[in-house]
Design a protein around this motif. Structure first.
Motif, PDB file in Angstrom:
ATOM      1  N   ASN A 186       0.750  -0.639  -0.070  1.00  0.00           N
ATOM      2  CA  ASN A 186      -0.087   0.481   0.039  1.00  0.00           C
ATOM      3  C   ASN A 186       0.753   1.210  -0.395  1.00  0.00           C
ATOM      4  O   ASN A 186       0.640   2.278   0.610  1.00  0.00           O
ATOM      5  N   GLY A 187       1.446   1.005  -0.634  1.00  0.00           N
ATOM      6  CA  GLY A 187       2.925   2.059  -0.921  1.00  0.00           C
ATOM      7  C   GLY A 187       3.942   2.303  -0.194  1.00  0.00           C
ATOM      8  O   GLY A 187       4.441   3.894  -0.015  1.00  0.00           O
ATOM      9  N   LYS A 188       4.570   1.610   1.337  1.00  0.00           N
ATOM     10  CA  LYS A 188       4.972   2.275   1.961  1.00  0.00           C
ATOM     11  C   LYS A 188       5.967   0.369   1.609  1.00  0.00           C
ATOM     12  O   LYS A 188       5.283   0.116   1.739  1.00  0.00           O
ATOM     13  N   ILE A 189       7.329   1.235   2.191  1.00  0.00           N
ATOM     14  CA  ILE A 189       7.860   0.498   2.576  1.00  0.00           C
ATOM     15  C   ILE A 189       7.861  -0.905   3.586  1.00  0.00           C
ATOM     16  O   ILE A 189       7.776  -0.172   4.917  1.00  0.00           O
ATOM     17  N   ARG A 190       8.034  -2.344   3.746  1.00  0.00           N
ATOM     18  CA  ARG A 190       7.353  -2.547   4.732  1.00  0.00           C
ATOM     19  C   ARG A 190       8.852  -3.867   5.344  1.00  0.00           C
ATOM     20  O   ARG A 190       8.821  -3.980   6.671  1.00  0.00           O
ATOM     21  N   LYS A 191       9.268  -4.299   4.697  1.00  0.00           N
ATOM     22  CA  LYS A 191      10.753  -5.265   5.307  1.00  0.00           C
ATOM     23  C   LYS A 191      11.908  -5.001   4.011  1.00  0.00           C
ATOM     24  O   LYS A 191      11.321  -4.403   2.705  1.00  0.00           O
ATOM     25  N   ILE A 192      13.052  -5.029   4.440  1.00  0.00           N
ATOM     26  CA  ILE A 192      13.771  -5.047   3.200  1.00  0.00           C
ATOM     27  C   ILE A 192      14.857  -5.890   3.779  1.00  0.00           C
ATOM     28  O   ILE A 192      15.087  -5.951   4.992  1.00  0.00           O
ATOM     29  N   GLY A 193      14.971  -6.973   2.638  1.00  0.00           N
ATOM     30  CA  GLY A 193      16.040  -8.079   3.446  1.00  0.00           C
ATOM     31  C   GLY A 193      16.374  -9.332   2.398  1.00  0.00           C
ATOM     32  O   GLY A 193      15.936  -8.207   0.408  1.00  0.00           O
ATOM     33  N   LYS A 194      16.961  -9.902   3.014  1.00  0.00           N
ATOM     34  CA  LYS A 194      17.330 -11.291   1.602  1.00  0.00           C
ATOM     35  C   LYS A 194      15.948 -11.951   1.656  1.00  0.00           C
ATOM     36  O   LYS A 194      15.645 -11.980   2.490  1.00  0.00           O
ATOM     37  N   ASN A 195      15.579 -12.782   0.378  1.00  0.00           N
ATOM     38  CA  ASN A 195      14.757 -13.140  -0.455  1.00  0.00           C
ATOM     39  C   ASN A 195      13.566 -13.223   0.750  1.00  0.00           C
ATOM     40  O   ASN A 195      13.171 -14.419   1.500  1.00  0.00           O
ATOM     41  N   ILE A 196      13.276 -11.526   0.435  1.00  0.00           N
ATOM     42  CA  ILE A 196      11.520 -12.107   0.785  1.00  0.00           C
ATOM     43  C   ILE A 196      11.215 -12.476   0.064  1.00  0.00           C
ATOM     44  O   ILE A 196      10.545 -12.739  -0.854  1.00  0.00           O
ATOM     45  N   GLU A 197       9.964 -13.672   1.219  1.00  0.00           N
ATOM     46  CA  GLU A 197       8.396 -14.362   0.200  1.00  0.00           C
ATOM     47  C   GLU A 197       7.401 -13.881   1.285  1.00  0.00           C
ATOM     48  O   GLU A 197       6.994 -13.947   2.469  1.00  0.00           O
ATOM     49  N   ASP A 198       6.499 -14.173   0.152  1.00  0.00           N
ATOM     50  CA  ASP A 198       5.268 -13.529   0.680  1.00  0.00           C
ATOM     51  C   ASP A 198       4.235 -14.169  -0.689  1.00  0.00           C
ATOM     52  O   ASP A 198       4.083 -14.064  -1.319  1.00  0.00           O
ATOM     53  N   SER A 199       3.763 -15.407   0.194  1.00  0.00           N
ATOM     54  CA  SER A 199       2.104 -15.384  -1.057  1.00  0.00           C
ATOM     55  C   SER A 199       1.569 -14.626  -2.016  1.00  0.00           C
ATOM     56  O   SER A 199       0.857 -15.199  -3.113  1.00  0.00           O
ATOM     57  N   TYR A 201       8.780   4.140   5.137  1.00  0.00           N
ATOM     58  CA  TYR A 201       8.724   5.109   4.341  1.00  0.00           C
ATOM     59  C   TYR A 201       8.157   4.877   3.558  1.00  0.00           C
ATOM     60  O   TYR A 201       7.766   3.636   2.326  1.00  0.00           O
ATOM     61  N   ASN A 202       7.653   5.890   2.154  1.00  0.00           N
ATOM     62  CA  ASN A 202       6.437   5.738   1.135  1.00  0.00           C
ATOM     63  C   ASN A 202       8.173   5.296  -0.090  1.00  0.00           C
ATOM     64  O   ASN A 202       9.103   5.028   0.125  1.00  0.00           O
ATOM     65  N   GLY A 203       7.126   3.440  -0.395  1.00  0.00           N
ATOM     66  CA  GLY A 203       7.324   3.125  -1.921  1.00  0.00           C
ATOM     67  C   GLY A 203       8.182   3.808  -3.122  1.00  0.00           C
ATOM     68  O   GLY A 203       7.748   2.879  -3.769  1.00  0.00           O
ATOM     69  N   ASP A 204       8.316   4.642  -2.906  1.00  0.00           N
ATOM     70  CA  ASP A 204       8.640   5.365  -3.879  1.00  0.00           C
ATOM     71  C   ASP A 204      10.352   5.223  -4.056  1.00  0.00           C
ATOM     72  O   ASP A 204      11.794   5.502  -3.966  1.00  0.00           O
ATOM     73  N   LEU A 205      10.308   4.093  -5.192  1.00  0.00           N
ATOM     74  CA  LEU A 205      12.193   4.022  -5.881  1.00  0.00           C
ATOM     75  C   LEU A 205      12.739   4.726  -7.399  1.00  0.00           C
ATOM     76  O   LEU A 205      11.419   4.118  -8.297  1.00  0.00           O
ATOM     77  N   THR A 206      13.545   4.805  -7.940  1.00  0.00           N
ATOM     78  CA  THR A 206      14.396   4.767  -8.925  1.00  0.00           C
ATOM     79  C   THR A 206      15.308   3.611  -9.641  1.00  0.00           C
ATOM     80  O   THR A 206      15.804   3.182  -8.202  1.00  0.00           O
ATOM     81  N   ILE A 207      14.974   3.538 -10.263  1.00  0.00           N
ATOM     82  CA  ILE A 207      15.682   2.038 -10.720  1.00  0.00           C
ATOM     83  C   ILE A 207      16.525   2.172 -11.878  1.00  0.00           C
ATOM     84  O   ILE A 207      16.212   2.665 -13.389  1.00  0.00           O
ATOM     85  N   PHE A 208      17.477   2.285 -12.124  1.00  0.00           N
ATOM     86  CA  PHE A 208      18.165   2.393 -13.053  1.00  0.00           C
ATOM     87  C   PHE A 208      19.495   1.606 -13.417  1.00  0.00           C
ATOM     88  O   PHE A 208      19.760   0.604 -12.258  1.00  0.00           O
ATOM     89  N   ASP A 209      20.798   1.173 -14.389  1.00  0.00           N
ATOM     90  CA  ASP A 209      21.524   0.662 -14.841  1.00  0.00           C
ATOM     91  C   ASP A 209      22.779   1.873 -15.239  1.00  0.00           C
ATOM     92  O   ASP A 209      22.908   2.613 -15.349  1.00  0.00           O
ATOM     93  N   ILE A 210      23.910   0.690 -15.153  1.00  0.00           N
ATOM     94  CA  ILE A 210      24.820   1.596 -15.293  1.00  0.00           C
ATOM     95  C   ILE A 210      25.701   0.841 -17.022  1.00  0.00           C
ATOM     96  O   ILE A 210      25.715  -0.343 -16.657  1.00  0.00           O
ATOM     97  N   CYS A 211      26.354   2.297 -17.197  1.00  0.00           N
ATOM     98  CA  CYS A 211      26.038   1.408 -18.936  1.00  0.00           C
ATOM     99  C   CYS A 211      27.253   1.647 -19.551  1.00  0.00           C
ATOM    100  O   CYS A 211      28.117   2.867 -18.746  1.00  0.00           O
ATOM    101  N   ASP A 212      27.705   0.884 -19.914  1.00  0.00           N
ATOM    102  CA  ASP A 212      29.529   0.643 -20.800  1.00  0.00           C
ATOM    103  C   ASP A 212      28.686   1.776 -22.083  1.00  0.00           C
ATOM    104  O   ASP A 212      27.799   1.510 -22.970  1.00  0.00           O
ATOM    105  N   GLY A 213      29.599   2.587 -22.362  1.00  0.00           N
ATOM    106  CA  GLY A 213      29.755   2.673 -24.280  1.00  0.00           C
ATOM    107  C   GLY A 213      30.151   4.906 -25.063  1.00  0.00           C
ATOM    108  O   GLY A 213      30.746   4.967 -23.601  1.00  0.00           O
ATOM    109  N   ASN A 214      29.288   5.485 -25.530  1.00  0.00           N
ATOM    110  CA  ASN A 214      30.091   6.775 -25.497  1.00  0.00           C
ATOM    111  C   ASN A 214      28.809   7.362 -26.072  1.00  0.00           C
ATOM    112  O   ASN A 214      27.683   7.467 -26.416  1.00  0.00           O
ATOM    113  N   LEU A 215      27.798   8.572 -25.089  1.00  0.00           N
ATOM    114  CA  LEU A 215      27.324   9.175 -24.546  1.00  0.00           C
ATOM    115  C   LEU A 215      27.816  10.968 -24.752  1.00  0.00           C
ATOM    116  O   LEU A 215      28.885  11.010 -23.650  1.00  0.00           O
TER     117      LEU A 215
END
Length: 369
Positions: free
Chosen positions: A28-41, A325-339
């Motif tokens: 529901n828009g909020k971060i509830r858990k941060i951890g390894k291999n979280i499971e929730d059916s 906190y709000n579950g607002d996230l930016t997801i990005f890559d590090i790229c190789d090349g010419n920019l």
């Protein structure tokens, strides 16, 4: 609704996530858990293995009120569609126009939108909004704060000759007095004199923000290869400095000199609006890449578009990867090349390593950039 964002590399210097491979459970828009291999059916699982996940990027200097204003763009066009989950409008709206901005744009945007309210009641209907002192109306500012105090996080004043005309530093002085009375930071655009930038800086105090700090104008903060002394005095008083790239306000050469003089901006922002979206500004991602070119570490760049702006403008439950906190996230890559990138004065550079935003996650929705 529950979502597990799985397998990403978390980047949040404040909470000591330095490319930590962990899952994030958002409910529901909020971060509830941060951890390894979280499971929730009951949760939807989004596989982000190999991608970097940071708190949602925050751009503190944009123009996103496109109705009877001189410069602007649609909020989502410069927000979620460009990898940014929260934006702060930089004075496009004033006390007389904040209601329209809120009802017609802020409420309807997927991006979180806040306002640094222009001290001129009319906002940026024109670009000489402080040429008439009568446009600065304390009572109307107070009325706007009573009604929209949850989205107004600061006041904005533009200290350029074309804006203030014969009034010089007087609008900035009055703006600072009002900001103190209503207990908000004053964000000041600096440009060509009058007023002299030294006089502007001397009015500012703890929590205030100076934007366009790396412009190459004669009235700028860097002259003859040195940062003027008033900058360091202002820093000691608690004044923050922001990039605010813009069409004419960011020079790579000036930024390099500033770094050599131990003057580094606190926040990275764009001054983005429709006319500079193609070039030279493009996006917050692009401005971050210019900082990477200049040698700023990625973790510090991310801090300057997440933790730091949230701290300066008291944006509750934003800017950190933290339970609650709000579950607002930016997801990005590090790229190789010419920019190839260009600053505001025509200098071109080429990067071999750069970031590229892929998604944002906001209000339980994954949005492709």
């Amino acid at each position: 609704m529950k979502t597990i964002l799985s397998g990403g590399k978390l980047l949040d210097k404040k909470n000591n996530y330095l490319f930590s491979e962990l899952d994030i459970l958002v409910q529901n828009g909020k971060i509830r858990k941060i951890g390894k291999n979280i499971e929730d059916s009951e949760a939807i699982v989004i596989d982000l293995k190999g991608k970097i996940i940071s708190p949602g990027f925050i751009d503190i200097h944009v123009h996103c009120f496109p109705k009877n204003t001189a410069i602007s763009s649609q909020p989502d066009d410069i927000g979620v569609k460009r990898g940014v989950t929260t934006i702060i409008d930089a004075g496009t709206a004033g006390a007389a126009t904040i209601e329209i901005f809120y009802e017609e744009f802020i409420k309807k945007s997927r991006t979180r939108v806040y306002s640094n309210l222009n001290i001129s009641s009319l906002g940026l209907r024109t670009l000489d909004e402080l040429s008439e002192m009568k446009n600065i109306e304390l009572n109307k500012i107070k009325e706007a704060l009573k009604k929209y105090g949850d989205i107004i996080v600061g006041l904005k004043a533009r200290a350029s000759g074309s804006v203030v005309k014969e009034n010089g530093v007087l609008p900035i002085k009055l703006g600072k007095e009002i900001a103190e009375e209503v207990n908000l930071p004053l964000v000041v655009h600096i440009g060509n004199a009058p007023p002299k930038v030294e006089d502007v800086l001397n009015f500012l105090g703890k929590g205030d923000v100076v934007t366009h700090c790396y412009n190459n104008k004669k009235n700028g903060l860097v002259r003859e290869g040195k940062v003027i002394s008033e900058v360091f005095s202002a820093q000691k008083r608690g004044v923050y400095f922001d990039i605010g790239h813009g069409s004419e306000s960011f020079s790579l050469d000036i930024a390099k000199i500033a770094f050599e003089n131990n003057f580094e901006a606190d926040t990275i922002s764009t001054d983005l609006y429709e006319r500079n979206m193609a070039t030279p500004v493009k996006s917050l991602e692009t401005t971050i890449n210019k900082m990477l070119y200049l040698g700023v570490d990625l973790k510090d760049c991310v801090e300057k578009v997440t933790n730091k702006p949230a701290e300066i403008f008291k944006l509750r439950e934003l800017g950190e990867l933290k339970v609650g906190y709000n579950g607002d996230l930016t997801i990005f890559d590090i790229c190789d090349g010419n920019l190839e990138l260009e600053d505001s004065v025509g200098k071109k550079i080429e990067l071999k390593n750069y970031i590229k935003t892929e998604y944002v996650f906001i209000k339980d929705e994954l949005i492709k950039v």
